[in-house]
Design a protein around this motif. Structure first.
Motif, PDB file in Angstrom:
ATOM      1  N   SER A  38       0.821  -1.213   0.000  1.00 35.93           N
ATOM      2  CA  SER A  38       0.000   0.000   0.000  1.00 35.93           C
ATOM      3  C   SER A  38       0.854   1.262   0.000  1.00 35.93           C
ATOM      4  CB  SER A  38      -0.933   0.002   1.217  1.00 35.93           C
ATOM      5  OG  SER A  38      -0.197   0.171   2.422  1.00 35.93           O
ATOM      6  N   GLU A  42       2.659   1.882  -8.055  1.00 32.10           N
ATOM      7  CA  GLU A  42       2.163   0.816  -8.920  1.00 32.10           C
ATOM      8  C   GLU A  42       3.242   0.321  -9.870  1.00 32.10           C
ATOM      9  OE1 GLU A  42      -0.664  -1.905 -10.284  1.00 32.10           O
ATOM     10  OE2 GLU A  42      -0.599  -0.613  -8.512  1.00 32.10           O
ATOM     11  N   LEU A  65      -7.283   7.415  -2.343  1.00 31.85           N
ATOM     12  CA  LEU A  65      -8.335   6.898  -1.476  1.00 31.85           C
ATOM     13  C   LEU A  65      -8.985   8.007  -0.661  1.00 31.85           C
ATOM     14  CD1 LEU A  65      -9.589   4.153  -0.788  1.00 31.85           C
ATOM     15  CD2 LEU A  65      -7.960   3.943   1.083  1.00 31.85           C
ATOM     16  N   LEU A 232     -15.560   1.019  -0.640  1.00 33.54           N
ATOM     17  CA  LEU A 232     -14.264   0.579  -1.149  1.00 33.54           C
ATOM     18  C   LEU A 232     -14.425  -0.353  -2.348  1.00 33.54           C
ATOM     19  CD1 LEU A 232     -12.366  -0.095   2.209  1.00 33.54           C
ATOM     20  CD2 LEU A 232     -12.299   1.947   0.775  1.00 33.54           C
ATOM     21  N   GLN A 233     -15.445  -1.197  -2.297  1.00 33.20           N
ATOM     22  CA  GLN A 233     -15.685  -2.086  -3.436  1.00 33.20           C
ATOM     23  C   GLN A 233     -16.067  -1.291  -4.680  1.00 33.20           C
ATOM     24  OE1 GLN A 233     -19.334  -4.224  -3.709  1.00 33.20           O
ATOM     25  NE2 GLN A 233     -18.349  -6.110  -4.379  1.00 33.20           N
ATOM     26  N   MET A 236     -12.987   0.330  -6.095  1.00 32.31           N
ATOM     27  CA  MET A 236     -12.137  -0.635  -6.787  1.00 32.31           C
ATOM     28  C   MET A 236     -12.712  -1.002  -8.140  1.00 32.31           C
ATOM     29  SD  MET A 236      -9.238  -2.060  -6.133  1.00 32.31           S
ATOM     30  CE  MET A 236      -8.645  -1.998  -7.812  1.00 32.31           C
ATOM     31  N   ARG A 240     -10.924  -0.278 -11.767  1.00 30.39           N
ATOM     32  CA  ARG A 240     -10.715  -1.402 -12.674  1.00 30.39           C
ATOM     33  C   ARG A 240     -11.355  -1.130 -14.041  1.00 30.39           C
ATOM     34  NH1 ARG A 240     -12.687  -6.862 -10.206  1.00 30.39           N
ATOM     35  NH2 ARG A 240     -11.193  -6.143  -8.633  1.00 30.39           N
ATOM     36  N   GLY A 260      -3.501   0.812  -8.676  1.00 30.11           N
ATOM     37  CA  GLY A 260      -4.205  -0.421  -8.983  1.00 30.11           C
ATOM     38  C   GLY A 260      -4.054  -1.409  -7.847  1.00 30.11           C
ATOM     39  N   GLU A 261      -2.975  -2.203  -7.899  1.00 26.15           N
ATOM     40  CA  GLU A 261      -2.742  -3.181  -6.832  1.00 26.15           C
ATOM     41  C   GLU A 261      -2.418  -2.492  -5.512  1.00 26.15           C
ATOM     42  OE1 GLU A 261      -3.191  -7.012  -5.838  1.00 26.15           O
ATOM     43  OE2 GLU A 261      -3.272  -6.255  -7.893  1.00 26.15           O
ATOM     44  N   LEU A 263      -3.566   0.360  -4.554  1.00 27.45           N
ATOM     45  CA  LEU A 263      -4.825   0.897  -4.056  1.00 27.45           C
ATOM     46  C   LEU A 263      -5.637  -0.188  -3.362  1.00 27.45           C
ATOM     47  CD1 LEU A 263      -6.935   3.163  -3.848  1.00 27.45           C
ATOM     48  CD2 LEU A 263      -7.769   2.480  -6.099  1.00 27.45           C
ATOM     49  N   ARG A 264      -5.606  -1.389  -3.932  1.00 31.34           N
ATOM     50  CA  ARG A 264      -6.324  -2.508  -3.312  1.00 31.34           C
ATOM     51  C   ARG A 264      -5.755  -2.818  -1.930  1.00 31.34           C
ATOM     52  NH1 ARG A 264      -6.757  -7.525  -7.179  1.00 31.34           N
ATOM     53  NH2 ARG A 264      -7.615  -5.825  -8.438  1.00 31.34           N
ATOM     54  N   MET A 267      -6.809  -0.178   0.530  1.00 34.79           N
ATOM     55  CA  MET A 267      -8.185  -0.415   0.960  1.00 34.79           C
ATOM     56  C   MET A 267      -8.245  -1.471   2.055  1.00 34.79           C
ATOM     57  SD  MET A 267     -10.277  -0.400  -2.638  1.00 34.79           S
ATOM     58  CE  MET A 267     -10.506   1.114  -3.583  1.00 34.79           C
TER      59      MET A 267
END
Length: 297
Positions: A38, A42, A65, A232-233, A236, A240, A260-261, A263-264, A267
Motif C-alpha cells: 500500500s 504501482e 483513497l 471501497l468495493q 475498486m 478497474r 491499482g494493486e 490501491l487494493r 483499501m
C-alpha cells in the motif's frame, strides 16, 4: 530419573515455543506485505513485485483513497453505527433466545428450537427476503436494512445456549426462591457469568457488521448511507473499469502510474485497521468462549 524427565520436558517446551514463534511470524508477514504494497508505487509493484518493506515510500494510493475525505469519513460513521447498534441488538436478542432454549422449564422450548434451526436447512431465498424487506418492512435506504437482515446468527445462538446450559440450575432455583424474576436472573446472573461467550459472540457479530456490503448493494441507493466496505468495493470497480478502458483506447497516460494493486492493499489497511485494534480487548475471552460454548450440542 527426575532430571531426565525435566530435560525432556524442557526440550519439548523449546520446540513448542519455536513452532508458535514461527507460526506467529508467518501470520504477521502477510500483514507487513499488505502495508508495504500500500506504501509502494504501482510501477514499483509491477516491476519488482511484493516485498516486506517498501523499496520507495509512495502515498499515491492513500492520496487517491482520501481524495475526498468526507466520503470516507461518512462511510466510517455509517459502518460504526451499524456495527455498534447491530452488535448490541444481536447479542441481546441471541442471548435471550439462547437463555430460553437452555432452561429446562421453558414451555415452548421445542417450538422455538424448530423456529430458529429450521431456516438453516431450508432458506426462503433472496427474492422473498428482498420483497419482505422492501415492500413490507420498507427498509430501502435506511440503516435498518444493514442491521436487521443479519441480526441473528444461529451458530451464535448455539454457542450461547451451550454455555448457559453449563451454568448450575441450582443457582437459578435459589434466585427464584429469593423472589427474583426471570428478567433479573437473566440480566443480573446469567449474563454476568457468561462474559467469555458474550464477548466472543459480540466480537464475531461486530466483525460481520464491519464487513457488511452485500445488504448495502441490495437496499442502499443514497450515497450518505453507504458503509465503508461497499464504498471501497465501488471505488475498486471504478478504477478497474478505468484501467480496462485505457487498455482498449489510445491514451497519453501510463497505466502503471495509476493506482491499482497498491490501491487494493491500501483499501485492505483502511478496512481491517480498526478491527485489529479492537481484537486485543476480546482476546482473553475469545478462546474460552469458542471452546466452552461450542463443544457440546
Amino acid at each position: 530419573m527426575n532430571r531426565i524427565t525435566k530435560k525432556k520436558k524442557d526440550a519439548t517446551s523449546i520446540w513448542v515455543h519455536l513452532f508458535f514463534i514461527l507460526f506467529g511470524v508467518l501470520c504477521i508477514v502477510p500483514f507487513m506485505i499488505i502495508i508495504s504494497a500500500s506504501l509502494s508505487g504501482e510501477t514499483d509493484l509491477a516491476m519488482n513485485g511484493f516485498s516486506i518493506l517498501p523499496r520507495k515510500v509512495d502515498f499515491t494510493a492513500y492520496a487517491y483513497l482520501f481524495k475526498n475525505p468526507k466520503i470516507i469519513i461518512n462511510s466510517y460513521i455509517v459502518t460504526i453505527i451499524i456495527t455498534v447498534v447491530g452488535t448490541f441488538l444481536g447479542v441481546l436478542f441471541m442471548s435471550m433466545a439462547a437463555y430460553c432454549l437452555a432452561r429446562s422449564n421453558f414451555r415452548f422450548k421445542k417450538a422455538l428450537t424448530f423456529f430458529i434451526f429450521f431456516p438453516t436447512l431450508f432458506s426462503g431465498g433472496l427474492v422473498p427476503s428482498y420483497i419482505i424487506n422492501t415492500q413490507y418492512l420498507h427498509l430501502t435506504n435506511t440503516l435498518w436494512a444493514l442491521i436487521l437482515p443479519s441480526l441473528i446468527n444461529v451458530f451464535h445462538v448455539i454457542m450461547l445456549r451451550t454455555f448457559f446450559k453449563q451454568l448450575p440450575e441450582a443457582l437459578f432455583e435459589a434466585a427464584k426462591i429469593d423472589g427474583a424474576s426471570e428478567y433479573h436472573i437473566f440480566f443480573k446472573i446469567a449474563l454476568k457469568l457468561s462474559k467469555p461467550v458474550i464477548a466472543t459472540v459480540a466480537f464475531l457479530s461486530a466483525l460481520a457488521k464491519w464487513n457488511e456490503w452485500y445488504n448495502a448493494m441490495l437496499y442502499i441507493r443514497k450515497d450518505e448511507l453507504v458503509p465503508l466496505q461497499y464504498l471501497l468495493q465501488r471505488m475498486m470497480m471504478n478504477i478497474r473499469a478505468l484501467l480496462d478502458a485505457m487498455q482498449n483506447a489510445p491514451v497519453m497516460v501510463n497505466i502503471h502510474d495509476l493506482p491499482g494493486e497498491n490501491l487494493r492493499m491500501a483499501m485492505l489497511v483502511v478496512a481491517i485497521g480498526p478491527m485489529l485494534f479492537i481484537f486485543p480487548f476480546f482476546q482473553k475471552y475469545f478462546t474460552k468462549g469458542m471452546t466452552v460454548g461450542a463443544v457440546k450440542g
